[in-house]
Scaffold this active site. Structure first.
Site, short mmCIF file in Angstrom:
data_model
loop_
_atom_site.label_atom_id
_atom_site.label_comp_id
_atom_site.label_asym_id
_atom_site.label_seq_id
_atom_site.Cartn_x
_atom_site.Cartn_y
_atom_site.Cartn_z
CG HIS A 1 -46.04 -38.01 -0.74
ND1 HIS A 1 -46.48 -39.20 -0.19
CD2 HIS A 1 -46.89 -37.06 -0.30
CE1 HIS A 1 -47.57 -38.97 0.54
NE2 HIS A 1 -47.84 -37.68 0.50
CD GLN B 1 -48.54 -33.80 -1.95
OE1 GLN B 1 -48.25 -34.88 -2.44
NE2 GLN B 1 -49.38 -33.71 -0.92
CG HIS C 1 -53.57 -34.83 -3.18
ND1 HIS C 1 -54.49 -35.40 -2.35
CD2 HIS C 1 -52.60 -34.35 -2.36
CE1 HIS C 1 -54.10 -35.25 -1.08
NE2 HIS C 1 -52.96 -34.63 -1.07
#
Ligand code: NAG
Ligand code: NAG
Ligand code: NAG
Length: 268
Positions: A165, A161, A105
């Site tokens: 992050h 993502q 993920h």
């Protein structure tokens, strides 16, 4: 030598100079364009310096400093892995999800207390070079966007993502994604579970404590976080999160809450 030869010599020398300067500037020589850029470390060592003072020589020929490292502080890394079959119980997965491995993920630079680092820089993935630096095969296989029919949508998942992050990792995109794969491949969660008889597709529930303990032992005695999803009164193992130091070399205990699951859970 007769005097009337002098103009001829001058003209001859002039022609020589002109032709040599022409050939030097010829745009056809591609290696001319590839002459070392100032970032090439060999330049300062190879080129002789006109100065006799070593200090001056160093100062004069030193290549410009490398780009400032990005510093986006965080305290530890967390890799989040999803069990696709559970994910697809609550999301529309048009592509058949993998059934024999957990998918990534994300890799999340994290802090022990909120707020968590998010959206730390404005750097974007440079797709023109990305695929030569990161394995697209690995990305498609282990880091797919599960709820999509269009392959290209993966790019949005990876971008999202990265933006949320990756920009907080103090890394550039290729290093960030390659570190995620390095961490992902350290230990195969499905194998760890399977070796303890926790096999996907089982019709009997497992205790979430046993799943937790098995993962903890499997990565060398470090506490993971496990998460379940409730679908029609049954609880399914959904995500496993592992925590590591900032370099991703060593596992660490994750902070609590560690088990976000009821006592009995299915591993579909
Ligand atoms: C450039 O050099 C290559 C090989 O050295 C040659 O084949 C080509 O014709 C040259 N092109 C020009 C524009 O001079
Ligand atoms: C191209 O230029 C480089 C550096 O200026 C030189 O070393 C090389 O011999 C040249 N190559 C050709 C084919 O002219
Ligand atoms: C995360 O922790 C680091 C180091 O303790 C701190 O410098 C940083 O500001 C924190 N990030 C957020 C979003 O609070």
């Amino acid at each position: 030598m007769s005097l009337n030869m002098i103009p001829i010599i001058i003209i001859f020398v002039g022609l020589l100079l002109a032709s040599s300067s022409c050939s030097y500037s010829t745009p056809n020589n591609t290696s001319y364009y590839k002459t070392p850029t100032p970032t090439s470390p060999s330049l300062s060592h190879d080129s002789p310096s006109p100065y006799h003072f070593p200090l001056l020589k160093k100062g004069k020929k030193k290549p410009p400093p490398p780009p400032q490292p990005i510093v986006t502080p965080f305290e530890y890394l967390k890799i989040v892995q999803t069990w696709p079959t559970t994910f697809c119980k609550v999301n529309k997965c048009i592509n058949p999800p993998p059934t024999t491995w957990f998918t990534i993920h994300g890799l999340w630079p994290s802090n022990y207390s909120d707020p968590q680092p998010r959206l730390c820089t404005k750097e974007k993935i440079d797709w023109s070079t990305f695929s030569s630096l990161v394995s697209m095969t690995d990305l498609r296989k282990y880091w797919p966007r599960l709820d999509t029919a269009v392959r290209n949508d993966d790019l949005f998942f990876w971008s999202e993502q990265w933006d949320n992050h990756g920009t907080c990792s103090s890394m550039h995109p290729p290093d960030f994604f390659n570190l995620a794969f390095k961490i992902y491949h350290k230990k195969e969660l499905k194998t760890i579970l399977q070796n303890e008889g926790i096999i996907p597709g089982g019709i009997k529930p497992e205790t979430s404590q046993k799943i937790f303990d098995t993962i903890e032992t499997g990565i060398g005695g470090f506490k993971p976080q496990i998460e379940c999803l409730r679908v029609q009164n049954k609880d399914y193992l959904y995500q496993i999160k592992l925590c590591l130091d900032k370099t991703g070399d060593k596992y660490k205990d994750c902070p609590g809450p560690l088990i976000k699951c009821p006592m009995d859970v299915y591993f579909p």
